[in-house]
Scaffold this motif. Structure first.
Motif, mmCIF file in Angstrom:
data_model
loop_
_atom_site.group_PDB
_atom_site.id
_atom_site.type_symbol
_atom_site.label_atom_id
_atom_site.label_comp_id
_atom_site.label_asym_id
_atom_site.label_seq_id
_atom_site.Cartn_x
_atom_site.Cartn_y
_atom_site.Cartn_z
ATOM 1 N N VAL A 234 60.293 -100.325 21.164
ATOM 2 C CA VAL A 234 61.381 -99.422 21.553
ATOM 3 C C VAL A 234 62.111 -98.896 20.326
ATOM 4 C CG1 VAL A 234 63.569 -99.226 22.819
ATOM 5 C CG2 VAL A 234 61.695 -100.621 23.747
ATOM 6 N N ALA A 235 62.361 -97.602 20.333
ATOM 7 C CA ALA A 235 63.217 -96.962 19.335
ATOM 8 C C ALA A 235 64.412 -96.354 20.072
ATOM 9 C CB ALA A 235 62.458 -95.874 18.591
ATOM 10 N N ILE A 236 65.610 -96.707 19.639
ATOM 11 C CA ILE A 236 66.830 -96.143 20.209
ATOM 12 C C ILE A 236 67.222 -94.920 19.388
ATOM 13 C CG2 ILE A 236 69.267 -96.562 20.691
ATOM 14 C CD1 ILE A 236 68.592 -99.538 20.943
ATOM 15 N N VAL A 237 67.497 -93.810 20.065
ATOM 16 C CA VAL A 237 67.896 -92.577 19.383
ATOM 17 C C VAL A 237 69.179 -92.067 20.010
ATOM 18 C CG1 VAL A 237 67.263 -90.202 18.812
ATOM 19 C CG2 VAL A 237 65.495 -91.982 18.868
ATOM 20 N N THR A 238 70.229 -91.890 19.204
ATOM 21 C CA THR A 238 71.473 -91.331 19.723
ATOM 22 C C THR A 238 71.504 -89.825 19.497
ATOM 23 O OG1 THR A 238 72.827 -91.497 17.703
ATOM 24 C CG2 THR A 238 72.617 -93.489 19.061
ATOM 25 N N GLY A 239 72.308 -89.151 20.295
ATOM 26 C CA GLY A 239 72.358 -87.694 20.214
ATOM 27 C C GLY A 239 71.071 -87.053 20.683
ATOM 28 N N ALA A 240 70.356 -87.739 21.582
ATOM 29 C CA ALA A 240 69.008 -87.317 21.975
ATOM 30 C C ALA A 240 68.994 -86.173 22.970
ATOM 31 C CB ALA A 240 68.240 -88.509 22.551
ATOM 32 N N SER B 155 69.974 -83.088 22.449
ATOM 33 C CA SER B 155 69.804 -81.764 21.852
ATOM 34 C C SER B 155 69.468 -81.896 20.374
ATOM 35 C CB SER B 155 71.077 -80.918 22.004
ATOM 36 O OG SER B 155 72.146 -81.485 21.261
ATOM 37 N N GLY B 156 69.113 -80.784 19.748
ATOM 38 C CA GLY B 156 68.987 -80.686 18.308
ATOM 39 C C GLY B 156 68.067 -81.702 17.660
ATOM 40 N N ILE B 157 68.534 -82.273 16.549
ATOM 41 C CA ILE B 157 67.734 -83.226 15.783
ATOM 42 C C ILE B 157 67.464 -84.486 16.591
ATOM 43 C CG2 ILE B 157 67.710 -84.689 13.718
ATOM 44 C CD1 ILE B 157 69.428 -82.515 12.350
ATOM 45 N N GLY B 158 68.450 -84.934 17.373
ATOM 46 C CA GLY B 158 68.255 -86.113 18.202
ATOM 47 C C GLY B 158 67.142 -85.918 19.213
ATOM 48 N N ARG B 159 67.129 -84.755 19.857
ATOM 49 C CA ARG B 159 66.047 -84.467 20.817
ATOM 50 C C ARG B 159 64.704 -84.441 20.108
ATOM 51 N NH1 ARG B 159 66.780 -79.285 24.372
ATOM 52 N NH2 ARG B 159 67.902 -80.808 25.649
ATOM 53 N N ALA B 160 64.617 -83.735 18.984
ATOM 54 C CA ALA B 160 63.349 -83.632 18.270
ATOM 55 C C ALA B 160 62.863 -85.007 17.821
ATOM 56 C CB ALA B 160 63.508 -82.704 17.070
ATOM 57 N N THR B 161 63.793 -85.869 17.391
ATOM 58 C CA THR B 161 63.410 -87.208 16.940
ATOM 59 C C THR B 161 62.909 -88.044 18.102
ATOM 60 O OG1 THR B 161 65.013 -87.088 15.134
ATOM 61 C CG2 THR B 161 64.239 -89.279 15.770
ATOM 62 N N ALA B 162 63.563 -87.956 19.237
ATOM 63 C CA ALA B 162 63.105 -88.683 20.421
ATOM 64 C C ALA B 162 61.690 -88.258 20.808
ATOM 65 C CB ALA B 162 64.068 -88.452 21.585
ATOM 66 N N VAL B 163 61.443 -86.958 20.777
ATOM 67 C CA VAL B 163 60.126 -86.442 21.144
ATOM 68 C C VAL B 163 59.084 -86.835 20.102
ATOM 69 C CG1 VAL B 163 58.787 -84.330 21.506
ATOM 70 C CG2 VAL B 163 61.080 -84.541 22.496
ATOM 71 N N ALA B 164 59.444 -86.767 18.821
ATOM 72 C CA ALA B 164 58.491 -87.118 17.764
ATOM 73 C C ALA B 164 58.107 -88.593 17.833
ATOM 74 C CB ALA B 164 59.090 -86.790 16.396
ATOM 75 N N LEU B 165 59.087 -89.458 18.074
ATOM 76 C CA LEU B 165 58.784 -90.885 18.162
ATOM 77 C C LEU B 165 57.954 -91.188 19.406
ATOM 78 C CD1 LEU B 165 62.231 -92.317 17.020
ATOM 79 C CD2 LEU B 165 60.092 -92.313 15.718
ATOM 80 N N ALA B 166 58.269 -90.527 20.512
ATOM 81 C CA ALA B 166 57.458 -90.714 21.726
ATOM 82 C C ALA B 166 56.044 -90.189 21.512
ATOM 83 C CB ALA B 166 58.114 -90.000 22.905
ATOM 84 N N SER B 167 55.896 -89.142 20.714
ATOM 85 C CA SER B 167 54.566 -88.612 20.403
ATOM 86 C C SER B 167 53.775 -89.571 19.537
ATOM 87 C CB SER B 167 54.696 -87.257 19.697
ATOM 88 O OG SER B 167 55.300 -86.299 20.543
ATOM 89 N N ASN B 168 54.468 -90.528 18.906
ATOM 90 C CA ASN B 168 53.810 -91.579 18.131
ATOM 91 C C ASN B 168 53.676 -92.865 18.946
ATOM 92 O OD1 ASN B 168 53.300 -91.048 14.990
ATOM 93 N ND2 ASN B 168 54.968 -89.738 15.704
ATOM 94 N N GLU B 169 53.666 -92.709 20.272
ATOM 95 C CA GLU B 169 53.374 -93.779 21.238
ATOM 96 C C GLU B 169 54.528 -94.742 21.470
ATOM 97 O OE1 GLU B 169 49.543 -95.673 21.080
ATOM 98 O OE2 GLU B 169 48.682 -94.051 19.890
#
Length: 287
Positions: free
Chosen positions: A31-37, A39-53
């Protein structure tokens, strides 16, 4: 916004934009916790980490924004998953509950403190209620989230994990009219180093510093800066935002998100207490 800035639309995130890093710990059980998810950078980071399984516990106060993040992850066929957790990061009990909810999804190893806000005003004119909100959101909540995440990482079989903080070029130097933002970003440097100092080498702390990123927050900031400085929005973009940079284009949210992917990976095991400064030359060059 005026016609001068109508082309400033955050780009649509695609699967080809995402950095994918082979890593034994990048699995749906992690599990990776991402705040500010939401919109913006938070959303992109959540999607990028999920894309890495990874399984991503996506925290934000904006429930609709979180739903959109889940949709974006689906649109790029992410191999992991994004689990939305509505959370007011200025509420201590809510932060603790969100971490516990995230821990129910799998093994918590990573956390990205990304949520932030901006207010443009001089130090003398800065409203203290706004300062307090920015402090609670951008410095106190990362401290508190880290406090609750660290025991989960330490409880893993190998104690390996990382906590990342979204800093900025304004965590390296100061400009006018952003005193609270600058204060918070400099504070995150101290938090990052404190995490590294207490992490025994396996639990790492690092930060990410970038220049201006094409996010909804940045687009809104253009109008505020133009009004505060008495210049046009185009002058804000060309002279204030990109004037000092050698790379004459703004970063995209997914380019920032990819730095978090790399920073969490085993390839970055020597990144501890340090900063990934992708600034286009802002802090190291001048004319």
């Amino acid at each position: 916004m005026s016609d001068e800035a109508t082309d400033l639309v955050p780009p649509e995130l695609t699967a080809d934009d995402v950095l994918r890093v082979p890593d034994d710990r990048f699995t749906t059980d992690t599990v990776a916790i991402v705040t500010g998810a939401g919109s913006g950078i938070g959303r992109a980071t959540a999607v990028a980490l999920a894309s890495n399984e990874l399984t991503v516990a996506a925290l934000d106060i904006d429930e609709d924004g979180l739903d959109e993040t889940v949709d974006v992850a689906g649109s790029v066929d992410a191999d992991g998953r994004v689990v939305p957790i509505e959370c007011d990061l200025t509420d201590d009990a809510a932060v603790e509950a969100a971490v516990e909810e995230a821990a129910e999804l799998g093994t918590v190893r990573y956390a990205a403190n990304i949520a932030g806000m901006q207010h443009i005003a001089s130090l003398v004119d800065f409203p203290m209620d706004r300062y307090d909100l920015m402090h609670d959101l951008m410095l106190r909540s990362p401290f508190l989230l880290s406090k609750h995440v660290i025991p989960h990482i330490e409880a893993t079989d190998d104690g390996v994990g990382a906590i990342a903080n979204m800093s900025s070029i304004h965590g390296h130097y100061a400009t006018q009219k952003k005193p609270a933002y600058i204060t918070m970003k400099h504070g995150l440097t101290g938090l990052t180093r404190a995490i590294a100092a207490e992490g025994d080498g396996t639990l790492r702390g690092f930060s990410v510093s970038v220049g201006y990123v094409l996010t909804p927050l940045m687009v809104d900031q253009i109008e505020e800066t133009a009004a505060e400085r008495g210049i046009t929005e185009q002058e804000v973009i060309e002279d204030v935002m990109l004037g000092q940079a050698r790379t004459k284009e703004m970063m995209t949210p997914i380019e920032v998100a990819n730095l978090f992917v790399f920073g969490f990976s085993s390839h970055a095991r020597h990144l501890n207490g340090g900063d990934l400064c992708w600034d286009g030359g802002y802090t190291t060059t001048y004319e």
